[in-house]
Enzyme design. Structure first.
Site, mmCIF file in Angstrom:
data_model
loop_
_atom_site.group_PDB
_atom_site.id
_atom_site.type_symbol
_atom_site.label_atom_id
_atom_site.label_comp_id
_atom_site.label_asym_id
_atom_site.label_seq_id
_atom_site.Cartn_x
_atom_site.Cartn_y
_atom_site.Cartn_z
ATOM 1 N N THR A 1 0.923 -1.174 0.000
ATOM 2 C CA THR A 1 0.132 -0.092 0.015
ATOM 3 C C THR A 1 0.993 1.072 0.021
ATOM 4 O O THR A 1 1.262 1.520 -1.095
ATOM 5 C CB THR A 1 -0.852 -0.074 1.329
ATOM 6 O OG1 THR A 1 -0.297 -0.320 2.553
ATOM 7 C CG2 THR A 1 -2.101 -1.023 0.888
ATOM 8 N N LYS B 1 3.805 -7.290 3.582
ATOM 9 C CA LYS B 1 3.502 -5.777 3.363
ATOM 10 C C LYS B 1 3.629 -5.247 4.577
ATOM 11 O O LYS B 1 2.996 -6.171 5.561
ATOM 12 C CB LYS B 1 2.461 -5.370 2.413
ATOM 13 C CG LYS B 1 1.058 -5.610 3.116
ATOM 14 C CD LYS B 1 0.135 -4.836 2.396
ATOM 15 C CE LYS B 1 0.231 -3.531 2.382
ATOM 16 N NZ LYS B 1 -0.307 -3.287 4.196
ATOM 17 N N THR C 1 -1.660 -2.251 7.834
ATOM 18 C CA THR C 1 -1.611 -3.554 7.978
ATOM 19 C C THR C 1 -0.560 -4.442 7.596
ATOM 20 O O THR C 1 0.008 -4.178 6.603
ATOM 21 C CB THR C 1 -3.007 -4.007 6.810
ATOM 22 O OG1 THR C 1 -4.323 -3.472 7.623
ATOM 23 C CG2 THR C 1 -3.180 -5.503 6.815
ATOM 24 N N GLU D 1 5.758 3.855 9.522
ATOM 25 C CA GLU D 1 5.509 5.141 9.307
ATOM 26 C C GLU D 1 6.431 6.039 9.900
ATOM 27 O O GLU D 1 6.558 6.452 10.783
ATOM 28 C CB GLU D 1 4.078 5.544 9.402
ATOM 29 C CG GLU D 1 3.047 4.798 9.023
ATOM 30 C CD GLU D 1 2.530 3.692 10.108
ATOM 31 O OE1 GLU D 1 3.397 3.277 10.702
ATOM 32 O OE2 GLU D 1 1.433 3.568 9.953
ATOM 33 N N ASN E 1 0.207 9.997 8.793
ATOM 34 C CA ASN E 1 -1.087 9.764 9.537
ATOM 35 C C ASN E 1 -2.206 10.981 9.795
ATOM 36 O O ASN E 1 -3.327 10.644 9.909
ATOM 37 C CB ASN E 1 -0.887 8.888 10.732
ATOM 38 C CG ASN E 1 -0.154 7.739 10.361
ATOM 39 O OD1 ASN E 1 -0.767 6.886 9.562
ATOM 40 N ND2 ASN E 1 0.868 7.252 11.027
#
Lengths: 409, 409
Positions: A157, A183, A194, A281, A404
């Protein structure tokens, strides 16, 4: 959203083909444009399967589907899409899974319950099932054994790099191969990270034995990484054994014959899990946390995860500050047995605090140098018992907020 | 470090004096320069005391001291310093508390165990006890009843605004007064936020009754706020009752006569707790989370805290994104009984999802407008039972990273 590759990225290795496992990725156009976003795997007849899933109490429809399908222990196909997680979509979500399995089963000549499904992406939006189904025949038409690398990319993603790992192992004197992709924790605004991972081997292993190996291996790898403490509704790890290589028969109870296979599988799981942590992230540093001296291994794990999930510890590390005070706070926050006056803390192998107090003359230079690096090691000795655990996480940076806190115009 | 006042700040109210409670703040120079950083309270003979403390398993020496002193139920003094938390300081930390209590007791003519101590600031550095003790006589020399406002400022670390609240209540027909101050979640690099609060009343209430009132009130106020899930080693709330106002006698078991007092105390605790949330590091929005329909109140509280502590929920709110998918994820992450298909989610009073699915035509306009405001309300109905809870938190912004990732040069 940043498109910069994580500074902790590792290259995607060469991935050998696994006899009895073919795959193909296509651009279905479910959400992303101009990139492959759907992957189909076909497995040989007789393939066994094992799975571990999110502990989130509100899992997505695909997780429910896989949990049920897993009871049969057999797999002939896997359909993965990126961009829509099919989570919190009610009855429509279940229907999407049913139709996907039925259509794939018909195309490949197997039973719907032998089709596994994984979806990742936006939550709460209906997955456009017709778009997905329309892309299935094209994917099936281009199935080939040698396409792990494109699959590793198609399931991404906002991962910043594709993730794959491979090993060989011996069962008796026969060499078998394991390939896996994953992933991780890139974000698709407006949704959560995820973790998905799919692993295949050409070994022939009964499903219950396979499940035992995967559960045990995941417990010390995938279940020991955390990015922000949040738990996806879709986390899924599936392990397929095609049984295409002739090797001494694995007995129903598994046992010593699988020792080397278990070692190789654990290495693949370990490598993939760490790649996910490396792509957290905004991650700038990979953090390894060792806890020793806890009252039990479980207690050590909980303490290690409390440290790994502490925003104050993670921001300190982002700031290259070896802040052992915050580490002590996180130990206490875990709620596990701990005695402030028996705690010791080391960073990068240098003990900074011992038995509840700072070591007055510890050498700060190696600590400062260690904190500037890309990989940070924290060791905490609880001083109470022999329980130990190791977990991995990343630091908490402005990049996390950027990714985010997707400021809507 | 930012010196900007939180956009969620509230003004410090006028604080009336409390008969039998005097205080004074001085610049002891323990860590801060050019500001008052130590506060001493003197209480009249007969003052009773109650306390609640951090659940962190590695508390600071002052918390240990207070817990022990609390057994006597009597208080004559409180010494608070800002800048050094006296945490993880081993034997030296205990000695600091002992010497502080002994010296204060001598100056005020009471027993050491009637002296309460609270420290906040750096962890793991010895508190310069001599510096603290040298400042004590000066503080004692300027004790006066009317100095709550300066105390509210002196106990701040990097709070961006001073916090105080006051109420009156009737016991029988007699009016009594409650005053309280708090400090919250500003950070003193390189350390964690600590919440301290000190409340005094001129009512005469037996210590066990006072403790019951404080425990009950804190459970629904101070224990319902969270900034980043991290738990300070020093959190302390102390409530003192000087007994200087003549009112109908409060029986040993408390009871109905304290109904109005309990209401007023709860209001003070509520107001102070919310001020702490409003001053969370980097906070731009105050978030109220209501959970209804859980299997129990405890379960509702855990679910609400899981939402309040989710970095993904908090960053979404910072981004003014009413991301109910992340809210659902956080519900599932709590590990409490929940059924995906019975969940409903509202933001700002507008239901966005009901019974496990998005409401197709919900009106987005009021949701978007609500998200742009300073106060965000989230309601989640679990759909299983009658348990409910309310908690408060703040959003997670770049300001948090700036404050806590103190980049060392």
């Amino acid at each position: 959203m940043s498109t910069q590759v994580s500074p902790l990225a590792l290259p995607l290795p060469e991935m050998p083909s696994i006899a009895g496992a073919e795959c193909a990725s296509v651009a279905a156009g479910i959400r992303y444009k101009k990139r492959e976003d759907m992957t189909v795997f076909r497995f040989a007849a007789g393939t066994t399967v094992a799975g571990v899933f999110t502990l989130n109490k509100c899992p997505g429809a695909p997780v429910d589907w896989c949990r049920a399908a897993l009871k049969g222990g057999k797999a002939r196909a896997l359909v993965v899409n990126a961009g829509n997680s099919n989570v919190f979509t009610g009855r429509a979500g279940r229907e999407t899974c049913e139709r996907t399995a039925a259509e794939t089963a018909q195309l490949l000549g197997c039973k719907p319950k032998e089709v596994f499904i994984a979806s990742t992406g936006v939550i709460g939006e209906r997955l456009p099932t017709d778009v997905l189904l329309a892309a299935l025949p094209g994917a099936v038409g281009k199935l080939e054994a040698d396409s792990w690398q494109s699959a590793a990319k198609a399931i991404m993603t906002t991962d910043t790099f594709p993730k794959g790992a491979t090993r060989t192992a011996k069962i008796g004197e026969t060499v078998v191969t394991i390939c896996g992709i994953a992933k991780g924790s890139g974000m698709v605004a407006p949704d959560m990270a995820t973790m998905l991972s799919f692993i295949a081997t050409d070994a022939k292993i009964p499903a219950p034995v396979l499940q035992k190996l995967l559960s045990k291996g995941s417990a010390k790898t995938f279940n020991c990484i955390t990015v922000d403490s949040d738990t996806s509704t879709s986390d899924t790890v599936l392990l397929f054994a095609t049984g295409q290589v002739k090797h001494p028969r694995v007995p129903a109870e598994g046992g010593a014959i699988l020792k080397d296979f278990a070692r190789a599988l654990d290495e693949v799981l370990h490598e993939l899990a760490l790649m996910v942590a490396r792509d957290g992230e905004g991650a700038q540093k990979l953090i390894t946390i060792d806890v020793t001296g806890a009252v039990s291994a479980k207690s050590a794990h909980r303490i290690a995860m409390a440290i790994a999930n502490s925003p104050l510890v993670k921001t300190a590390i982002a700031g290259e500050d070896a802040n052992w005070g915050r580490i002590v706070m996180a130990v206490g926050k875990a709620g596990e047995p701990a005695d402030r006056d028996k705690l010791s803390v080391a960073v990068g192998g240098t003990w900074m605090a011992r038995d509840g107090g700072v070591i007055p003359d510890y050498d700060e230079a190696p600590v400062v140098a260690h904190m500037k690096g890309r990989e940070v090691e924290i060791t905490v000795d609880i001083g109470l018992g022999r329980g130990k655990a190791r977990v991995w996480t990343c630091d908490l940076t402005h990049g996390y907020i950027d990714i985010n806190g997707s400021y809507r115009s």
